[in-house]
Motif scaffolding. Structure first.
Motif, PDB file in Angstrom:
ATOM      1  N   TRP A  47       0.844  -1.203   0.000  1.00  0.00           N
ATOM      2  CA  TRP A  47       0.000   0.000   0.000  1.00  0.00           C
ATOM      3  C   TRP A  47       0.875   1.247   0.000  1.00  0.00           C
ATOM      4  O   TRP A  47       1.950   1.282   0.607  1.00  0.00           O
ATOM      5  CB  TRP A  47      -0.907   0.033   1.233  1.00  0.00           C
ATOM      6  N   LYS A  48       0.414   2.271  -0.714  1.00  0.00           N
ATOM      7  CA  LYS A  48       1.028   3.596  -0.721  1.00  0.00           C
ATOM      8  C   LYS A  48      -0.096   4.627  -0.732  1.00  0.00           C
ATOM      9  O   LYS A  48      -1.173   4.380  -1.293  1.00  0.00           O
ATOM     10  CB  LYS A  48       1.897   3.794  -1.962  1.00  0.00           C
ATOM     11  N   PRO A  49       0.122   5.807  -0.133  1.00  0.00           N
ATOM     12  CA  PRO A  49      -0.928   6.840  -0.169  1.00  0.00           C
ATOM     13  C   PRO A  49      -1.150   7.417  -1.553  1.00  0.00           C
ATOM     14  O   PRO A  49      -2.112   8.160  -1.761  1.00  0.00           O
ATOM     15  CB  PRO A  49      -0.400   7.905   0.806  1.00  0.00           C
ATOM     16  N   GLU A  50      -0.300   7.053  -2.525  1.00  0.00           N
ATOM     17  CA  GLU A  50      -0.451   7.567  -3.875  1.00  0.00           C
ATOM     18  C   GLU A  50      -1.538   6.856  -4.687  1.00  0.00           C
ATOM     19  O   GLU A  50      -1.843   7.285  -5.802  1.00  0.00           O
ATOM     20  CB  GLU A  50       0.876   7.461  -4.644  1.00  0.00           C
ATOM     21  N   PHE A  51      -2.103   5.785  -4.158  1.00  0.00           N
ATOM     22  CA  PHE A  51      -3.129   5.080  -4.921  1.00  0.00           C
ATOM     23  C   PHE A  51      -4.129   4.418  -3.988  1.00  0.00           C
ATOM     24  O   PHE A  51      -3.909   4.281  -2.796  1.00  0.00           O
ATOM     25  CB  PHE A  51      -2.506   4.032  -5.864  1.00  0.00           C
ATOM     26  N   ARG A  52      -5.246   3.996  -4.586  1.00  0.00           N
ATOM     27  CA  ARG A  52      -6.270   3.247  -3.875  1.00  0.00           C
ATOM     28  C   ARG A  52      -6.602   2.005  -4.687  1.00  0.00           C
ATOM     29  O   ARG A  52      -6.437   1.979  -5.902  1.00  0.00           O
ATOM     30  CB  ARG A  52      -7.539   4.088  -3.678  1.00  0.00           C
ATOM     31  N   TYR A  53      -7.084   0.980  -3.979  1.00  0.00           N
ATOM     32  CA  TYR A  53      -7.544  -0.228  -4.659  1.00  0.00           C
ATOM     33  C   TYR A  53      -9.055  -0.161  -4.859  1.00  0.00           C
ATOM     34  O   TYR A  53      -9.798   0.167  -3.932  1.00  0.00           O
ATOM     35  CB  TYR A  53      -7.230  -1.477  -3.831  1.00  0.00           C
TER      36      TYR A  53
END
Length: 236
Positions: A47-53
């Motif tokens: 997980w990274k704050p730059e994207f969402r699933y």
């Protein structure tokens, strides 16, 4: 810059419990994994704050069976003060799933913080799956039911299952609201990461399994982003 990329993974475990919220105290599991549980597994892996699933579909590799168990739970939430177990213990019955396996298909959707293409994060996710790496142990609904994961294999076949599940939990929208300080959570946006107060609102959809696949409507995620006051970047 590529704004979205697809990932998929196989997950399985001996036990699972995807709790139906309408049963309140007793834990009764949905017959299949919920999108929110699937998202939690993907975020545990990478997980990274730059994207969402955004979960697109969930395939049933093993439907498993049901089992009733009795277990000890706490009647109150853990706070700043220690809880005396003898005073807060409650025995509750749970109807859980046993020997399940799923095929998760999801899209990586970039947020306004992203500076790299979605393919970069997809490749990182795939490498972690191949190596068996994760940030924390993924679980199937509740933390005591650990999930194992791997890449999809040639022998993995979705079962030809059809069922009407009815109303199912999609996910929670975490809404920042100073007048309803029911919980604290992190907000990740273009300004950085900050702690905010607010409340969580559940979002539901009408779920149906067709030929072994549970499909999740894309528009429900747009509803979630609108409630949170945030927009993921999309290419439709």
């Amino acid at each position: 810059m590529q704004r979205q990329a697809k990932v998929q993974v196989k997950v399985w475990g001996e036990y699972a419990c995807f709790t139906r919220p309408e049963f309140k105290v007793e834990r009764i599991s949905y017959p299949v994994m919920t999108p929110s549980a699937a998202r939690g597994i993907l975020e545990a892996i990478f997980w990274k704050p730059e994207f969402r699933y955004e979960i697109r579909q969930i395939g049933i590799l093993s439907l498993g069976g049901q089992q009733a168990i009795l277990r000890n739970e706490l009647k109150s939430k853990q706070g700043k003060k220690p809880i005396l177990i003898e005073n807060d213990r409650a025995q509750r019955t749970s109807l859980i799933l046993k020997n399940v396996a799923y095929w998760i298909v999801a899209d990586i959707i970039l947020t306004n913080r992203a500076v790299d293409p979605a393919a970069k994060y997809r490749d990182q996710f795939n490498r972690r799956v191949e190596r068996g790496q994760c940030h924390h142990t993924p679980y199937l609904g509740t933390r005591e039911f650990a999930a194992y994961f791997s890449s999809i294999g040639e022998d993995d076949v979705v079962q030809p299952v059809n069922m009407d599940i009815g109303t199912m939990l999609l996910d929670f929208a975490f809404i920042e609201d100073g007048s309803r300080k029911e919980m604290e959570f992190f907000r990740h946006d273009e300004t950085g990461t900050r702690t905010v107060a607010g409340f969580a609102k559940p979002i539901f959809f009408e779920a149906k399994v067709e030929n072994g696949w549970l499909y999740i409507p894309t528009q429900k995620y747009q509803q979630l982003y609108a409630l949170e006051g945030q927009d993921a970047l999309r290419v439709d």
